[in-house]
Design an enzyme around this catalytic site. Sequence first.
Site, PDB file in Angstrom:
ATOM      1  N   HIS A   1      -6.619  -1.949  15.257  1.00  0.00           N
ATOM      2  CA  HIS A   1      -6.841  -1.234  14.004  1.00  0.00           C
ATOM      3  C   HIS A   1      -6.615  -2.140  12.801  1.00  0.00           C
ATOM      4  O   HIS A   1      -7.465  -2.219  11.897  1.00  0.00           O
ATOM      5  CB  HIS A   1      -5.906  -0.022  13.931  1.00  0.00           C
ATOM      6  CG  HIS A   1      -6.047   0.797  12.691  1.00  0.00           C
ATOM      7  ND1 HIS A   1      -6.823   1.929  12.632  1.00  0.00           N
ATOM      8  CD2 HIS A   1      -5.519   0.658  11.449  1.00  0.00           C
ATOM      9  CE1 HIS A   1      -6.774   2.438  11.415  1.00  0.00           C
ATOM     10  NE2 HIS A   1      -5.981   1.684  10.677  1.00  0.00           N
ATOM     11  N   GLU A   2      -5.491  -2.827  12.772  1.00  0.00           N
ATOM     12  CA  GLU A   2      -5.177  -3.658  11.607  1.00  0.00           C
ATOM     13  C   GLU A   2      -6.116  -4.858  11.513  1.00  0.00           C
ATOM     14  O   GLU A   2      -6.510  -5.252  10.414  1.00  0.00           O
ATOM     15  CB  GLU A   2      -3.719  -4.105  11.643  1.00  0.00           C
ATOM     16  CG  GLU A   2      -2.706  -2.981  11.728  1.00  0.00           C
ATOM     17  CD  GLU A   2      -2.886  -1.884  10.677  1.00  0.00           C
ATOM     18  OE1 GLU A   2      -3.368  -2.193   9.565  1.00  0.00           O
ATOM     19  OE2 GLU A   2      -2.560  -0.728  10.973  1.00  0.00           O
TER      20      GLU A   2
ATOM     21  N   GLU B   1      -9.778   4.060   6.231  1.00  0.00           N
ATOM     22  CA  GLU B   1      -8.926   4.489   7.341  1.00  0.00           C
ATOM     23  C   GLU B   1      -9.686   5.290   8.401  1.00  0.00           C
ATOM     24  O   GLU B   1      -9.528   5.056   9.601  1.00  0.00           O
ATOM     25  CB  GLU B   1      -7.737   5.290   6.812  1.00  0.00           C
ATOM     26  CG  GLU B   1      -6.761   4.482   5.969  1.00  0.00           C
ATOM     27  CD  GLU B   1      -6.155   3.288   6.702  1.00  0.00           C
ATOM     28  OE1 GLU B   1      -6.278   3.204   7.933  1.00  0.00           O
ATOM     29  OE2 GLU B   1      -5.552   2.434   6.020  1.00  0.00           O
TER      30      GLU B   1
ATOM     31  N   GLY C   1       3.141   2.278  10.592  1.00  0.00           N
ATOM     32  CA  GLY C   1       2.980   1.603  11.871  1.00  0.00           C
ATOM     33  C   GLY C   1       2.706   0.121  11.675  1.00  0.00           C
ATOM     34  O   GLY C   1       3.246  -0.723  12.382  1.00  0.00           O
ATOM     35  N   ALA C   2       1.849  -0.178  10.699  1.00  0.00           N
ATOM     36  CA  ALA C   2       1.503  -1.569  10.411  1.00  0.00           C
ATOM     37  C   ALA C   2       0.699  -1.591   9.120  1.00  0.00           C
ATOM     38  O   ALA C   2       0.294  -0.557   8.607  1.00  0.00           O
ATOM     39  CB  ALA C   2       0.701  -2.179  11.555  1.00  0.00           C
ATOM     40  N   MET C   3       0.454  -2.809   8.612  1.00  0.00           N
ATOM     41  CA  MET C   3      -0.267  -2.965   7.349  1.00  0.00           C
ATOM     42  C   MET C   3      -1.200  -4.157   7.436  1.00  0.00           C
ATOM     43  O   MET C   3      -0.800  -5.233   7.865  1.00  0.00           O
ATOM     44  CB  MET C   3       0.731  -3.129   6.196  1.00  0.00           C
ATOM     45  CG  MET C   3       0.079  -3.307   4.846  1.00  0.00           C
ATOM     46  SD  MET C   3      -0.981  -1.906   4.421  1.00  0.00           S
ATOM     47  CE  MET C   3      -2.168  -2.708   3.350  1.00  0.00           C
ATOM     48  N   GLU C   4      -2.444  -3.956   6.962  1.00  0.00           N
ATOM     49  CA  GLU C   4      -3.532  -4.913   7.174  1.00  0.00           C
ATOM     50  C   GLU C   4      -3.636  -5.991   6.116  1.00  0.00           C
ATOM     51  O   GLU C   4      -4.726  -6.534   5.884  1.00  0.00           O
ATOM     52  CB  GLU C   4      -4.862  -4.158   7.249  1.00  0.00           C
ATOM     53  CG  GLU C   4      -5.363  -3.556   5.928  1.00  0.00           C
ATOM     54  CD  GLU C   4      -4.936  -2.126   5.679  1.00  0.00           C
ATOM     55  OE1 GLU C   4      -5.562  -1.453   4.843  1.00  0.00           O
ATOM     56  OE2 GLU C   4      -3.980  -1.673   6.337  1.00  0.00           O
ATOM     57  N   ASN C   5      -2.545  -6.375   5.433  1.00  0.00           N
ATOM     58  CA  ASN C   5      -2.610  -7.410   4.400  1.00  0.00           C
ATOM     59  C   ASN C   5      -3.487  -8.581   4.858  1.00  0.00           C
ATOM     60  O   ASN C   5      -3.392  -9.016   5.994  1.00  0.00           O
ATOM     61  CB  ASN C   5      -1.206  -7.940   4.111  1.00  0.00           C
ATOM     62  CG  ASN C   5      -0.179  -6.847   4.055  1.00  0.00           C
ATOM     63  OD1 ASN C   5      -0.201  -5.989   3.189  1.00  0.00           O
ATOM     64  ND2 ASN C   5       0.737  -6.849   5.022  1.00  0.00           N
TER      65      ASN C   5
ATOM     66  N   GLU D   1       0.847  -1.193   0.000  1.00  0.00           N
ATOM     67  CA  GLU D   1       0.000   0.000   0.000  1.00  0.00           C
ATOM     68  C   GLU D   1       0.883   1.243   0.000  1.00  0.00           C
ATOM     69  O   GLU D   1       1.819   1.320   0.794  1.00  0.00           O
ATOM     70  CB  GLU D   1      -0.923   0.024   1.226  1.00  0.00           C
ATOM     71  CG  GLU D   1      -1.944   1.138   1.150  1.00  0.00           C
ATOM     72  CD  GLU D   1      -2.941   1.135   2.314  1.00  0.00           C
ATOM     73  OE1 GLU D   1      -3.790   2.030   2.354  1.00  0.00           O
ATOM     74  OE2 GLU D   1      -2.866   0.240   3.187  1.00  0.00           O
TER      75      GLU D   1
END
Length: 901
Positions: free
Chosen positions: A299-300, A322, A263-267, A123
């Site tokens: 969140h993720e 988001e 911070g992080a990624m929701e794959n 992303e």
Amino acid sequence: MRTDQTVTIRRLDYQVPAYLVDSVELDIALDAERSIVEARLAIRRNPASTAPRTLVLDGEALEFISATLDGQPVQPVFGDNRFTLADVPDSFTLVTVSANNPQANTTLSGLFMSKNGFFTQCEAEGFRRITYFPDRPDVMSRYRVRLSAEKARYPVLLGNGNLLEEGELPNGRHYAVWDDPFLKPSYLFALVAAKLVCEETTLTTGSGKQALLQVWVEDGDLDKSHHAMESLINSIKWDEERFGLELDLDRFMIVAVSDFNMGAMENKGLNIFNTKFVLANPEVATDIDFANVESVVGHEYFHNWTGNRVTCRDWFQLSLKEGLTVFRDQEFSMDMIAAAAATPAVAASGKAVKRIDDVRTLRAAQFPEDAGPMAHPIRPDEYQEINNFYTATVYEKGAEIIRMQQTILGRDGFRRGMDEYFRRHDGQAVTCDDFVAAMEAGNAQLGELADLGQFRRWYSQSGTPIVSAEREWDPAAGRLTLTLSQQTPPSASQPVKLPLHIPVLLGLLGSDGADLPLRLEGETGAAPTERVLHLKEARQSFVFTGLPAGEAMPVPSLLRGFSAPVVLDHDLDTRELAFLMAHDSDAFNRWEAGQQLMLSVIHARLRGDDAALQTSALVEAMHRTLEADLDPGFVEVALALPDEIYIAETLEVVDAPAVARVRDELKRQIASALAPSLRARYTALGVALAATGEYRPDPASAGRRGLRNLCLRYLTEIDGDGIGLARAQYAAATNMTDRLAALTALAHAGAAKMELEDFFKRHENDALVLDKWFTLQSTAARVPDGSDQRFVLHVLGLLKHAAFSLRNPNRARSVILQFCMNNPRHFHADDGSGYELWAEYVLKLDGLNPQIAARLARSLDRWRRHTPERQARMRAALQRVADKPELSNDVREIVGKALAA
């Protein structure tokens, strides 16, 4: 680096994709310098498209090897990071073979290497750095991937979805095949190949399905993964209970990596996290770190539905996922706080503290953005570089716009709207308008209240509205007329701002501090003591009747819980603010009254006015709060002065060192006046914490530590035993929260030389803790070791430290971004040295990681708000960056808009 000509992308130019990709089969042979990717794409023409029969795929930093269409070799045309084939059939299979260099990929976008393996970040537009593809969110496909790598170095191979097969290969390599059963856009693709260990558990979902949960970390960090796992379990359970959304995969994985831009990624099913938001135990993490891990894990995970199962049609709709998911993680954190509270009163207080923290973030980051050259609606109309629009506006203001819909429709109404949203759009790529339409359709029974037509303006209009309140009191009739008006400052792109639908949550306090019934003129029957006023016009009056006649005018408690992201301009005087600070039943507004009282004192002192009476009222109100039987977590936030950044945001012209000086003087005066009470509370809280036994990060314990450490910070501001208390706390601390708080107090006092050396020796092998060590030094009020060198020279020393690396985003943020963005008193030094340092490091970072460089560049985007002398120096620094011949699109857009403002 991208050095092609900047192109402006506009929302109204959106066209559906000419071709769709039904399935993607990837065979990725991982190698540090030359990873080979074979991609088999099942492609068909989009029946909704009228575009020419030309296939256009995105591809960046790739080495082309070969391509076949239905088994026949083809030679594409390359240009402007595009792969083009003309006159393709309606349905076909395209196989491409390409190579990329993960080791050389310092952008950390696409496939890259960190110290222990291969990782991805796709992303927003990173998948095009892995293989040729229509890299846009409205192309949703079924993915299967075969990964292979050297087994000894990369024993763990992870992908999206479910593991189908794994085995050995010749030459010491091995493979794994992963299949994702759900359609997804390319930005949700992920892979990991590394030497990792995991904590795992099995969870039973609400329908009785078994799911494997795993948190993967480096060997040696397993003792820091427990809190992340607990947070994941709580997130899954909460989403089932609150929104009826169940985990839909056989397994769900979190992987921690130390080199990560975000911070992080929701794959889908394979969330990749910055280690900062996974690793936590009492020795290395503070109470804030524990809370942040819980929030980001939530969140993720919540993206699994709001972002993955339903995704955004295009990047202009980014807030669709988001803003909504930030709102959901905020609600989750508040519910976790409430669940851990001993009493309903403590639960309400704890939830208010969380709300206060979120609003402070909004005001510090988003309000300035809304008033600067990068201002944009939560659904932007155009962009040059999408990475620049992962902003506080899209995230934090986007969450507030979701929250307002819940306020308007009610909690149950919001749930009905969410149910309708998933019923309509599961498995689709949709728009913000689709979300609002689902909210309306799910609440048709509410009639006019469910008409969100005017409310939609929040999605298209930038700027922070100013809501003004005026009162007229008829004591004989017990009648109060409250007139609210709204005005959003015009901007170059939107010179005319239309009235918005603003929900204003209201209470009225009588002379005894109790909430009064709110009966609007013409109403009969019982009246609530709290209600939402719907401000839709430029100016509206609301008349309340049946109030106590013959008494003083009731004091309004406006915008309770911060019911809308606006600036409130009221006519409350010092006495009324102190009254609200002491009596308001809404904890948020009790805090807000204190903040307004503090700001009034600071503003008066900056003007050179006599503020003795205001200061006296403030100190007395703070003393009552300190002595009251209130939740310590709330008392902590209530006694904390507004920070320098927020104070500056309330001024017409900013003189950052003057703001710091006045704030410091007020802080010392408060500390002197309250010293006996501060010492007593510090001691009592220490005793209470010791009696609870070992460290726990629960809200009650964190609140006690927070207030105790705030008392310590005040005490180190004055002559006396504050420095000694801080040194003793540092030496005796049994957890990172107390040790770092003591070290920070000493650093701000310029008395931390020995403790800084000790802290480094204790933690020199822990990267995240060293980030804290760097951060507290780059943001200190004084040179932390007490030397008399200029602060910018101190920062340069940190940048030359052997433990500093500009290539690691966390480390770069801990020094250069923290100094430029969160230390205004020294960054805006009179000699302009901070701006020279800024320009030098924006250019250095731009050659390594344009996303981080662009975030640093934002430090000067509001240069015109400062004093004339500083404006001249800031403009020169901006021009120095703009004049670089080969500047990334990321940075070019920021500095170009800043200079044009």
